[in-house]
Design a protein around this motif. Sequence first.
Motif, PDB file in Angstrom:
ATOM      1  N   MET A  28       0.818  -1.215   0.000  1.00  0.00           N
ATOM      2  CA  MET A  28       0.000   0.000   0.000  1.00  0.00           C
ATOM      3  C   MET A  28       0.852   1.266   0.000  1.00  0.00           C
ATOM      4  O   MET A  28       0.541   2.229  -0.702  1.00  0.00           O
ATOM      5  CB  MET A  28      -0.949  -0.019   1.207  1.00  0.00           C
ATOM      6  N   PHE A  63      -0.983   0.383  -4.093  1.00  0.00           N
ATOM      7  CA  PHE A  63      -2.195  -0.394  -4.317  1.00  0.00           C
ATOM      8  C   PHE A  63      -3.239  -0.041  -3.257  1.00  0.00           C
ATOM      9  O   PHE A  63      -2.910   0.309  -2.124  1.00  0.00           O
ATOM     10  CB  PHE A  63      -1.897  -1.900  -4.250  1.00  0.00           C
ATOM     11  N   LYS A  64      -4.515  -0.157  -3.632  1.00  0.00           N
ATOM     12  CA  LYS A  64      -5.603   0.154  -2.722  1.00  0.00           C
ATOM     13  C   LYS A  64      -5.840  -1.017  -1.757  1.00  0.00           C
ATOM     14  O   LYS A  64      -5.597  -2.179  -2.116  1.00  0.00           O
ATOM     15  CB  LYS A  64      -6.880   0.446  -3.512  1.00  0.00           C
ATOM     16  N   PRO A  65      -6.337  -0.707  -0.552  1.00  0.00           N
ATOM     17  CA  PRO A  65      -6.592  -1.778   0.426  1.00  0.00           C
ATOM     18  C   PRO A  65      -7.482  -2.884  -0.126  1.00  0.00           C
ATOM     19  O   PRO A  65      -7.263  -4.069   0.173  1.00  0.00           O
ATOM     20  CB  PRO A  65      -7.281  -1.037   1.578  1.00  0.00           C
ATOM     21  N   ASP A  97      -7.569  -4.012  -3.057  1.00  0.00           N
ATOM     22  CA  ASP A  97      -6.758  -4.886  -3.910  1.00  0.00           C
ATOM     23  C   ASP A  97      -5.797  -5.732  -3.082  1.00  0.00           C
ATOM     24  O   ASP A  97      -5.524  -6.888  -3.416  1.00  0.00           O
ATOM     25  CB  ASP A  97      -5.948  -4.044  -4.910  1.00  0.00           C
TER      26      ASP A  97
END
Length: 254
Positions: free
Chosen positions: A35, A40-42, A44
Amino acid sequence: MELKLLLLVPIAFVCEYCDSSLGMGYGTILTPVLMVFFGFKPMDVVPAVLMSEFVTGMAAAFAHHSFRNVRFERRSKDTKVAVVLAACSMVGTVGAVWLTTLISKETLTLIIGIIILSMGGVILVTLRWTPRFSWAKITAVGAVASFNKGLSGGGYGPLVMGGQMLSGVGVKNAIGITSLAEGLTCLVGVVVYAVLHPEVTWRLAPFLMLGALLSVPFAAHTVRRLPERLVKPAVAGIIFVLGCYTLARFIGWA
């Protein structure tokens, strides 16, 4: 294919090698790296980490059994301990939802930090002492670790490893048991995400699983080769450090 997706393979390899060698560290290290450094988003990251941890947890349990670090035969004590811890995880996931109405996440972080720090300290002070095995302790450890996993998403490994060692389980057995129990716990999380969040793409999961799976035989072999008198203080020291880190997060120093 994006280059940063390929970079996940060696990173997952290192994180899983630590986890399968010491019984902790995969989610704790990997989730913030994905992250913070990769962006990357949580949504994902968390499902992909759970999926990869489920697959590699099963693989690590098989590898540790094959290398005789742990015994997962039918009705063996190691199998029963893993089943108790996994069963607690299912209850704990539901209980964590209820607990959120009674206690804040910050308060729980403080409590868990104190518990982990105390476990590491006690194990370091009593390295030459072999505790008497207790099912009551194992059940309590599983319940506390599961509540923490359900509320904060991390800290399962240090709690379960330290709790088992203080409950009379050998450190090498505890590493294999933690792999199996945590893998089953992550399976629950994967099912919940699949049901409640069908929009999850799982695009990171194949790369994480590939890197993590490649490390499993090396980690199991490392545990097999190292004498328990070296593994036990190393694990206790890491539990103690993670307890300090958890408390530092609560205070705002990390």
